[in-house]
Design an enzyme around this catalytic site. Structure first.
Site, PDB file in Angstrom:
ATOM      1  CD  GLU A 257      -2.844  -0.608   2.653  1.00 43.59           C
ATOM      2  OE1 GLU A 257      -2.662   0.463   3.292  1.00 43.59           O
ATOM      3  OE2 GLU A 257      -3.639  -1.477   3.020  1.00 43.59           O
ATOM      4  CD  GLU A 307     -12.056   1.477   0.601  1.00 44.06           C
ATOM      5  OE1 GLU A 307     -12.474   0.450   1.182  1.00 44.06           O
ATOM      6  OE2 GLU A 307     -10.849   1.743   0.476  1.00 44.06           O
ATOM      7  CE  LYS A 310      -9.305   2.234   4.876  1.00 35.90           C
ATOM      8  NZ  LYS A 310      -9.483   0.822   5.211  1.00 35.90           N
ATOM      9  CD  GLU A 316      -7.447   5.634   7.019  1.00 36.79           C
ATOM     10  OE1 GLU A 316      -7.700   4.683   6.246  1.00 36.79           O
ATOM     11  OE2 GLU A 316      -6.293   5.932   7.355  1.00 36.79           O
TER      12      GLU A 316
END
Length: 334
Positions: A257, A307, A310, A316
């Site tokens: 990541e 997202e 999340k 995030e």
């Protein structure tokens, strides 16, 4: 005739270079922690149309496996909770049968047993699960093609500056040491989530934004004979130094990541900073790091979509390269 042979050899060499370069394509993580994420078949079509060569799946989503058939997109598939795999070899065997062997035309490359579980309560289950999965892959004749690993955060480092002083914390090393031995014995890489964004955010007094974004005009850190112009390389080489100190000098790192948020409350989480980081990361990974120059850094960007579910809410929720309506947020070339 001699000249013809020479040109044939040169042409073959160029072809080989192009073929090798074709394998080295950056990947993108497909997180699904949202209530507006497109269906898997549309997502994989988006990977194909953007020439994204790798995908990380955080669970064993068979809809995604089905869509990936025949695509040759390199796949990291996660096992989020290794506890069920750590005591019963039949669980690993069944999982390999149902999720790997059942999709022989999917280009599985790595199985990540846990994401950022070291140190932690589930850490003790990682190595036994890895061993059972490795045995199941061997029984299926797939152990040369698919490697078993785990994904860690850079929080396992007790020291990262200068890069040559990189060392694992004692808490993490208790679990990591035998895992590193396992990786070395099986020719598998260590998967690491690398985020210069957080390093900068947590140490603004000593880290410049240019250093984090790959935009420093010259050397920022000199470490012996090695010079560092960006934080990504410094983090990576600190991890390599840590591996070397515990007998893992032959273990390669895959960046499982890396990314930069475009919004969410932090002043540096902006669309422009994210565009700068991501485009420079894509351009940089082919060069290697100062400790391993010229060695392609296998890298997966986090993440494909914003997202909205999340946690914790904030930055995030803003790491996506695409909005859930599949529109690109950035100008990037894969």
């Amino acid at each position: 005739m001699a000249n013809s042979c020479f040109f044939c050899i040169v042409a073959f060499g160029l072809l080989l270079c192009f073929l090798i370069a074709g394998v080295e394509s950056i990947g993108v993580c497909f997180g699904r922690d949202g209530n507006n994420i497109p269906p898997a078949n549309e997502v994989i079509d988006l990977y194909k149309s953007n020439n994204i060569g790798g995908i990380r799946l955080y669970d064993y989503n068979q809809d995604a496996f089905q869509a990936l058939r025949g695509s040759n997109i390199a796949v990291i598939v996660d096992i989020p909770d290794p506890s069920a795999f750590s005591s019963d070899p039949s669980v690993a065997s069944s999982w390999i049968q149902n999720n790997i062997q059942a999709f022989q035309d999917v280009n599985f490359r790595y199985i990540a047993v846990g994401n950022e579980l070291i140190p932690g309560d589930l850490a003790q289950h990682i190595l036994p699960a890895m061993q059972f999965l490795q045995n199941a892959l061997q029984s299926a004749g797939l152990h040369d093609r698919i490697k078993v690993s785990t994904s860690i955060s850079t929080g396992v480092l007790a020291n990262s500056f200068p890069p040559s002083a990189g060392a694992f914390s004692s808490d993490a090393l208790a679990t990591l040491q035998p895992i590193i031995s396992f990786l070395a014995a099986n020719g598998a890489p260590l998967l690491v989530n690398v985020y210069p964004y957080f390093n900068f955010l947590n140490d603004r007094d000593h880290v410049s934004l240019d250093y984090a974004l790959f935009t420093s005009p010259g050397t920022v850190v000199t470490d012996g004979q090695l010079e560092y112009q960006n934080l990504f390389d410094a983090i990576l080489d600190a991890l390599y130094s840590a591996l070397e100190k515990v007998g893992g000098g032959g273990v390669t790192i895959v960046v499982s990541e890396s990314g930069w948020p475009s919004d969410g409350g932090q002043d540096i989480a902006t669309q422009q900073n994210a565009q700068t980081y991501l485009s420079n990361l894509i351009e940089h990974v082919g060069r290697g790091s100062p400790k391993r120059p010229g060695s392609y850094i296998d890298t997966y960007i986090f993440a494909m979509f914003d997202e909205n579910l999340k946690e914790p809410q904030g930055t995030e929720n803003h790491y996506g390269l695409f909005s859930p309506d599949k529109q690109p947020k950035y100008s990037l070339s894969f």
